[in-house]
Design an enzyme around this catalytic site. Structure first.
Site, short mmCIF file in Angstrom:
data_model
loop_
_atom_site.label_atom_id
_atom_site.label_comp_id
_atom_site.label_asym_id
_atom_site.label_seq_id
_atom_site.Cartn_x
_atom_site.Cartn_y
_atom_site.Cartn_z
N CYS A 62 17.03 -46.99 60.86
CA CYS A 62 16.21 -46.76 59.67
C CYS A 62 16.29 -47.96 58.72
CB CYS A 62 16.62 -45.44 59.00
SG CYS A 62 15.35 -44.79 57.89
N HIS B 81 16.59 -41.11 63.59
CA HIS B 81 17.87 -40.47 63.26
C HIS B 81 18.20 -39.43 64.32
CE1 HIS B 81 18.31 -42.23 59.30
NE2 HIS B 81 17.05 -41.93 59.02
#
Length: 498
Positions: free
Chosen positions: A332, A437
């Site tokens: 991310c 994630h």
């Protein structure tokens, strides 16, 4: 709908842990149960199947209850991002950015309405709701605008448990002080005290329990022993206590940069559950050393945390580590940092402008106002072709490959998944980046990645045909519930539980 409220004398008393255990206990007894936390402040978030953000702790509690997470279980999520400001997530969606001084003026009424509506919706689907408070219910300067603790308990007329962490010391003072600061109608809802994290001989505690019950008229319904199970942490303060301890059988060390605004570090619980892996958290001021792999995790403030890497010299250490053949993985915000440049033209994160990344991947990222929050199911290209990989995206920003004319040896860069926008790997230097994630929760993919590290050390491969971490978490949840149930008597508080 039956209800139960759990509040704590302090932060980290064990509220999330107790609520999780209660959700599994009640579910095993045949109740359709939902967790609930009216307002949560956390940077560990989860994306529901409908694309809404909630606190990751509430997702774990939903799994403990054997139900799917939904936004009604956590209608308000505050995500701190520095300078006394937070991003406000209301009913799963971004509602705005606000300073601490203005939050209650702008969001109190809307927040309380969302809380009441969420509880109404849950009452239509569930038999039982287990509510979690936040911090302490007795912060007298904040009580008039507290959306999370006794306001919810009074709204539901919910029997309430007061949890205290005895390992901190001063447990009896914490209990008495909390009760003294509650209003009479609030105190009347406290039906039991739970002493948590007890180490020692129970008989030595009995005289104190007798005194406490006589003094308050409230029974101590449980003394929960110290439990060593790895339970997902709610905020980064727990990291130093839980990690950074070398395992006896550890063969690999994976270092994670502990950014000031580190987010979604629950990504690494599955790694920590590997007996042969030690997870080590490093602040940007510490020396990197030479771990087997380095991870740049997610962060709520990518640009400001990138600037800290520049300021502390960690950025050069990371580049030198990569040049020496080290394995680097960015997730991310960490993925965005691995690129050439980050642009924030509208000043969403920092001053409008262009910022230099680490230059380890040929990508350019533009920070955008619209947040991407969605679950994903993709197929891997690396380190093993054809593995199904599930996870979720939560990010503001779009990353793209820089034109091939300005990129040397473009063939070295390959997409990690069948969706090329979700991740990239430099197959010549072992530099990885992804927006996904929950990547390590996928057991076969995790083991395939770890086996690459093991081969570099001359270690034998681990089996890849293993279950995903969610199945491992089921074992943990059952063990937690067993331990709590053996030391907790709910019969006087919630009769006829079945």
């Amino acid at each position: 709908m039956k209800s139960l409220m759990v509040v704590g004398t302090t932060s980290h008393a064990g509220k999330s842990f107790i609520v999780t255990a209660l959700c599994r206990i009640l579910s095993r007894r045949g109740w359709r149960v939902a967790p609930f936390k009216g307002q949560n402040m956390a940077l560990n978030a989860y994306v529901t199947p409908n694309g809404g953000e909630i606190g990751h702790a509430q997702a774990v509690q939903a799994w403990a209850a054997n139900v799917k997470p939904c936004v009604e279980m956590n209608p308000i999520l505050l995500k701190p991002q520095g300078d006394m400001t937070s991003q406000v997530i209301l009913m799963g969606q971004v509602a705005g950015k606000v300073g601490a001084a203005d939050y209650y003026e702008q969001y109190f009424d809307r927040g309380w309405q969302a809380i009441q509506e969420s509880l109404r919706r849950l009452s239509h689907e569930f038999d039982f709701v287990v509510c979690e408070g936040a911090g302490s219910p007795a912060e007298i300067n904040l009580k008039h605008r507290d959306l999370t603790n006794m306001r919810v308990a009074k709204h539901l007329n919910a029997p309430t448990l007061l949890v205290v962490d005895i390992d901190r010391g001063g447990a009896f003072a914490h209990i008495i002080g909390t009760l003294e600061l509650l209003d009479p109608d609030e105190r009347a809802l406290i039906k039991g005290v739970v002493i948590n994290k007890f180490r020692g001989q129970r008989s030595l505690l009995e005289s104190g329990i007798t005194w406490l019950e006589e003094r308050t008229g409230i029974p101590v319904i449980g003394v929960i022993p110290w439990i060593n199970e790895l339970f997902p942490a709610e905020d980064s303060l727990a990291l130093l206590d839980r990690y950074n301890k070398r395992k006896r059988d550890s063969e690999l060390t994976v270092a994670v940069i502990r950014f000031p605004r580190i987010s979604n570090f629950t990504d690494f619980d599955a790694l920590e559950a590997e007996s042969t892996v030690s997870v080590k958290y490093l602040t940007p001021n510490q020396s990197l050393g030479y771990p087997d792999a380095l991870i740049l995790p997610g962060t709520k403030t990518t640009i400001s945390d990138l600037l800290i890497l520049h300021k502390t010299g960690m950025l050069e250490e990371i580049k030198n580590y990569a040049a020496a053949g080290g394995t680097v993985l960015g997730i991310c915000g960490g993925f965005q940092m691995l690129g050439q440049t980050l642009l924030d033209p509208d000043g969403i994160e920092d001053e409008p402008g262009q910022y230099q990344g680490l230059g380890l991947l040929p990508i350019k990222t533009i920070i955008t106002a619209r947040k991407v929050a969605r679950q994903r199911l993709v197929t891997s290209n690396y380190p093993q072709v054809g593995l199904p990989v599930a996870g979720y995206e939560i990010h503001q920003g779009r990353s793209r490959l820089i034109d091939s004319e300005t990129t040397d040896n473009k063939s070295a860069y390959q997409p990690l998944f069948d969706d090329p926008g979700l991740g990239l790997v430099d197959i010549t230097q072992s530099i990885w980046g992804t927006y996904l994630h929950g990547l390590f929760d996928n057991g076969p993919w995790r083991r395939a990645w770890l086996n690459q590290l093991r081969h570099q050390r001359g270690l034998a491969s681990l089996p890849t045909g293993i279950p995903d971490y969610r199945e491992q978490l089921e074992v943990v949840l059952n063990s937690l519930a067993d331990s709590v149930e053996a030391h907790l008597d709910l019969s006087t508080i919630i009769p006829n539980l079945g």
